[in-house]
Design a protein around this motif. Structure first.
Motif, PDB file in Angstrom:
ATOM      1  N   LEU A  85       0.844  -1.182   0.000  1.00 31.52           N
ATOM      2  CA  LEU A  85       0.000   0.000   0.000  1.00 31.52           C
ATOM      3  C   LEU A  85       0.880   1.233   0.000  1.00 31.52           C
ATOM      4  CD1 LEU A  85      -2.591  -1.113   2.685  1.00 31.52           C
ATOM      5  CD2 LEU A  85      -2.861  -1.150   0.212  1.00 31.52           C
ATOM      6  N   SER A  86       0.517   2.206  -0.785  1.00 28.90           N
ATOM      7  CA  SER A  86       1.282   3.445  -0.778  1.00 28.90           C
ATOM      8  C   SER A  86       0.726   4.362   0.303  1.00 28.90           C
ATOM      9  CB  SER A  86       1.210   4.126  -2.145  1.00 28.90           C
ATOM     10  OG  SER A  86      -0.129   4.390  -2.485  1.00 28.90           O
ATOM     11  N   VAL A  87       1.607   5.099   0.899  1.00 30.46           N
ATOM     12  CA  VAL A  87       1.206   6.034   1.938  1.00 30.46           C
ATOM     13  C   VAL A  87       0.797   7.333   1.248  1.00 30.46           C
ATOM     14  CG1 VAL A  87       1.979   7.320   3.956  1.00 30.46           C
ATOM     15  CG2 VAL A  87       2.789   4.990   3.567  1.00 30.46           C
ATOM     16  N   PRO A  88      -0.409   7.823   1.519  1.00 30.17           N
ATOM     17  CA  PRO A  88      -0.825   9.059   0.864  1.00 30.17           C
ATOM     18  C   PRO A  88       0.033  10.233   1.317  1.00 30.17           C
ATOM     19  CG  PRO A  88      -2.451   8.375   2.491  1.00 30.17           C
ATOM     20  CD  PRO A  88      -1.415   7.299   2.415  1.00 30.17           C
ATOM     21  N   VAL A  89       0.362  11.088   0.376  1.00 35.03           N
ATOM     22  CA  VAL A  89       1.144  12.283   0.676  1.00 35.03           C
ATOM     23  C   VAL A  89       0.179  13.343   1.211  1.00 35.03           C
ATOM     24  CG1 VAL A  89       2.579  14.111  -0.322  1.00 35.03           C
ATOM     25  CG2 VAL A  89       2.800  11.745  -1.126  1.00 35.03           C
ATOM     26  N   PRO A  90       0.489  13.932   2.364  1.00 33.00           N
ATOM     27  CA  PRO A  90      -0.400  14.967   2.898  1.00 33.00           C
ATOM     28  C   PRO A  90      -0.509  16.140   1.928  1.00 33.00           C
ATOM     29  CG  PRO A  90       1.297  14.370   4.498  1.00 33.00           C
ATOM     30  CD  PRO A  90       1.642  13.700   3.216  1.00 33.00           C
ATOM     31  N   SER A  91      -1.642  16.788   1.927  1.00 33.39           N
ATOM     32  CA  SER A  91      -1.843  17.963   1.074  1.00 33.39           C
ATOM     33  C   SER A  91      -0.869  19.069   1.483  1.00 33.39           C
ATOM     34  CB  SER A  91      -3.275  18.471   1.212  1.00 33.39           C
ATOM     35  OG  SER A  91      -3.481  18.976   2.524  1.00 33.39           O
ATOM     36  N   LEU A  92      -0.691  20.024   0.601  1.00 38.68           N
ATOM     37  CA  LEU A  92       0.179  21.159   0.900  1.00 38.68           C
ATOM     38  C   LEU A  92      -0.337  21.894   2.137  1.00 38.68           C
ATOM     39  CD1 LEU A  92       2.673  22.735  -0.151  1.00 38.68           C
ATOM     40  CD2 LEU A  92       1.057  24.225  -1.359  1.00 38.68           C
ATOM     41  N   GLU A  93      -1.661  21.999   2.237  1.00 44.78           N
ATOM     42  CA  GLU A  93      -2.261  22.665   3.395  1.00 44.78           C
ATOM     43  C   GLU A  93      -1.924  21.925   4.687  1.00 44.78           C
ATOM     44  OE1 GLU A  93      -3.899  21.855   0.601  1.00 44.78           O
ATOM     45  OE2 GLU A  93      -4.511  23.800  -0.219  1.00 44.78           O
ATOM     46  N   GLN A  94      -2.016  20.595   4.660  1.00 47.36           N
ATOM     47  CA  GLN A  94      -1.712  19.813   5.869  1.00 47.36           C
ATOM     48  C   GLN A  94      -0.230  19.891   6.212  1.00 47.36           C
ATOM     49  OE1 GLN A  94      -3.938  18.222   8.060  1.00 47.36           O
ATOM     50  NE2 GLN A  94      -2.058  18.344   9.244  1.00 47.36           N
ATOM     51  N   LEU A  99       3.983  22.032   9.783  1.00 46.10           N
ATOM     52  CA  LEU A  99       5.180  22.864   9.963  1.00 46.10           C
ATOM     53  C   LEU A  99       4.876  24.089  10.831  1.00 46.10           C
ATOM     54  CD1 LEU A  99       6.836  22.735   6.424  1.00 46.10           C
ATOM     55  CD2 LEU A  99       7.690  21.714   8.544  1.00 46.10           C
ATOM     56  N   PHE A 100       3.706  24.687  10.617  1.00 46.71           N
ATOM     57  CA  PHE A 100       3.310  25.848  11.429  1.00 46.71           C
ATOM     58  C   PHE A 100       3.242  25.463  12.903  1.00 46.71           C
ATOM     59  CE2 PHE A 100       0.164  28.372  13.657  1.00 46.71           C
ATOM     60  CZ  PHE A 100       0.626  29.659  13.417  1.00 46.71           C
ATOM     61  N   ASP A 101       2.613  24.332  13.202  1.00 50.15           N
ATOM     62  CA  ASP A 101       2.496  23.890  14.592  1.00 50.15           C
ATOM     63  C   ASP A 101       3.870  23.711  15.229  1.00 50.15           C
ATOM     64  OD1 ASP A 101      -0.258  23.892  14.268  1.00 50.15           O
ATOM     65  OD2 ASP A 101      -0.408  21.709  14.050  1.00 50.15           O
ATOM     66  N   ALA A 102       4.784  23.058  14.516  1.00 53.31           N
ATOM     67  CA  ALA A 102       6.125  22.809  15.058  1.00 53.31           C
ATOM     68  C   ALA A 102       6.916  24.116  15.202  1.00 53.31           C
ATOM     69  CB  ALA A 102       6.871  21.824  14.166  1.00 53.31           C
ATOM     70  N   LEU A 129       3.215  30.131   6.291  1.00 53.22           N
ATOM     71  CA  LEU A 129       2.688  28.798   6.570  1.00 53.22           C
ATOM     72  C   LEU A 129       1.207  28.852   6.950  1.00 53.22           C
ATOM     73  CD1 LEU A 129       5.604  27.172   8.614  1.00 53.22           C
ATOM     74  CD2 LEU A 129       4.889  26.598   6.272  1.00 53.22           C
ATOM     75  N   ARG A 130       0.854  29.792   7.808  1.00 49.42           N
ATOM     76  CA  ARG A 130      -0.540  29.916   8.238  1.00 49.42           C
ATOM     77  C   ARG A 130      -1.449  30.238   7.056  1.00 49.42           C
ATOM     78  NH1 ARG A 130      -1.769  34.162  12.720  1.00 49.42           N
ATOM     79  NH2 ARG A 130      -1.194  35.485  10.995  1.00 49.42           N
ATOM     80  N   ALA A 131      -0.993  31.093   6.150  1.00 47.21           N
ATOM     81  CA  ALA A 131      -1.806  31.448   4.980  1.00 47.21           C
ATOM     82  C   ALA A 131      -2.060  30.227   4.098  1.00 47.21           C
ATOM     83  CB  ALA A 131      -1.125  32.564   4.185  1.00 47.21           C
ATOM     84  N   ILE A 132      -1.052  29.398   3.919  1.00 48.31           N
ATOM     85  CA  ILE A 132      -1.228  28.174   3.120  1.00 48.31           C
ATOM     86  C   ILE A 132      -2.144  27.205   3.851  1.00 48.31           C
ATOM     87  CG2 ILE A 132      -0.063  26.146   2.161  1.00 48.31           C
ATOM     88  CD1 ILE A 132       2.418  27.992   1.728  1.00 48.31           C
ATOM     89  N   ALA A 133      -1.906  27.020   5.146  1.00 49.84           N
ATOM     90  CA  ALA A 133      -2.680  26.057   5.936  1.00 49.84           C
ATOM     91  C   ALA A 133      -4.161  26.416   5.988  1.00 49.84           C
ATOM     92  CB  ALA A 133      -2.111  25.959   7.352  1.00 49.84           C
ATOM     93  N   THR A 134      -4.485  27.690   6.078  1.00 48.73           N
ATOM     94  CA  THR A 134      -5.882  28.109   6.200  1.00 48.73           C
ATOM     95  C   THR A 134      -6.568  28.294   4.853  1.00 48.73           C
ATOM     96  OG1 THR A 134      -5.299  30.458   6.265  1.00 48.73           O
ATOM     97  CG2 THR A 134      -5.432  29.284   8.396  1.00 48.73           C
ATOM     98  N   GLY A 135      -5.793  28.261   3.775  1.00 48.64           N
ATOM     99  CA  GLY A 135      -6.379  28.451   2.453  1.00 48.64           C
ATOM    100  C   GLY A 135      -6.407  29.895   2.010  1.00 48.64           C
ATOM    101  N   ALA A 136      -5.893  30.804   2.845  1.00 49.26           N
ATOM    102  CA  ALA A 136      -5.838  32.213   2.448  1.00 49.26           C
ATOM    103  C   ALA A 136      -4.882  32.397   1.269  1.00 49.26           C
ATOM    104  CB  ALA A 136      -5.401  33.082   3.623  1.00 49.26           C
ATOM    105  N   THR A 141       2.506  26.803  -4.510  1.00 51.72           N
ATOM    106  CA  THR A 141       2.540  25.380  -4.871  1.00 51.72           C
ATOM    107  C   THR A 141       3.631  24.634  -4.111  1.00 51.72           C
ATOM    108  OG1 THR A 141       3.990  25.842  -6.742  1.00 51.72           O
ATOM    109  CG2 THR A 141       1.613  25.796  -7.179  1.00 51.72           C
ATOM    110  N   ALA A 142       4.354  25.377  -3.271  1.00 50.52           N
ATOM    111  CA  ALA A 142       5.412  24.773  -2.459  1.00 50.52           C
ATOM    112  C   ALA A 142       5.454  25.495  -1.119  1.00 50.52           C
ATOM    113  CB  ALA A 142       6.770  24.894  -3.160  1.00 50.52           C
ATOM    114  N   LEU A 143       6.045  24.838  -0.166  1.00 55.22           N
ATOM    115  CA  LEU A 143       6.163  25.432   1.162  1.00 55.22           C
ATOM    116  C   LEU A 143       7.341  26.413   1.183  1.00 55.22           C
ATOM    117  CD1 LEU A 143       5.661  22.152   3.174  1.00 55.22           C
ATOM    118  CD2 LEU A 143       4.038  24.034   2.964  1.00 55.22           C
TER     119      LEU A 143
END
Length: 152
Positions: A85-94, A99-102, A129-136, A141-143
């Motif tokens: 089984l392949s491990v799903p790659v988290p979305s850019l937002e996730q 990263l924001f949390d850490a 990071l917060r803007a990407i995570a919240t969708g703002a 397309t990259a972190l």
């Protein structure tokens, strides 16, 4: 079906028409397309299935193990593979949220709890990071790159 004279009471068979396994001497109504397989093949097929593969009839009617992408699994390697089984790659937002949390925790530990302001580069990084995570920010397309830590 293989020659019944060469089979023993403990033969394991696979029938492509049903996708099922049968044991001669135990199973009733064995389909006519059933083929004999070795106990080693049977064991490897079940291990592959337990690791995310699926069992399917091959072109010759014998069972084959297939990975989720449809590619054939080499049964000789089943013991060395952890999972098919392949491990799903988290979305850019996730990824941004993680990263924001850490990073925000680190900035609080290194600066905030001491009543100090974090370096401007880190504040900018956290805001990006917060803007990407919240969708703002829906254009990135990259972190953003993590800034270097200021020398103490």
């Amino acid at each position: 079906m293989t020659d019944t004279a060469s089979q023993t009471a403990a033969d394991i068979l696979f029938a492509g028409s049903t996708g099922g396994f049968y044991t001669r001497g135990i199973s009733r109504d064995i389909p006519s397309d059933a083929v004999v397989i070795s106990s080693e093949t049977f064991d490897a097929l079940l291990k592959a299935q337990a690791k995310g593969g699926r069992i399917s009839p091959g072109n010759d009617g014998a069972p084959v193990a297939l990975a989720p992408d449809g590619s054939a699994i080499d049964l000789a390697t089943v013991d060395t593979v952890a999972s098919y089984l392949s491990v799903p790659v988290p979305s850019l937002e996730q990824q941004a949220q993680d990263l924001f949390d850490a990073a925000s925790s680190k900035m609080w530990t290194d600066y905030g709890c001491l009543g100090e302001s974090p370096p401007e580069a880190w504040t900018t990084y956290l805001k990006a990071l917060r803007a990407i995570a919240t969708g703002a920010d829906r254009t990135s397309t990259a972190l953003p790159a993590e800034p270097a830590m200021a020398a103490s």
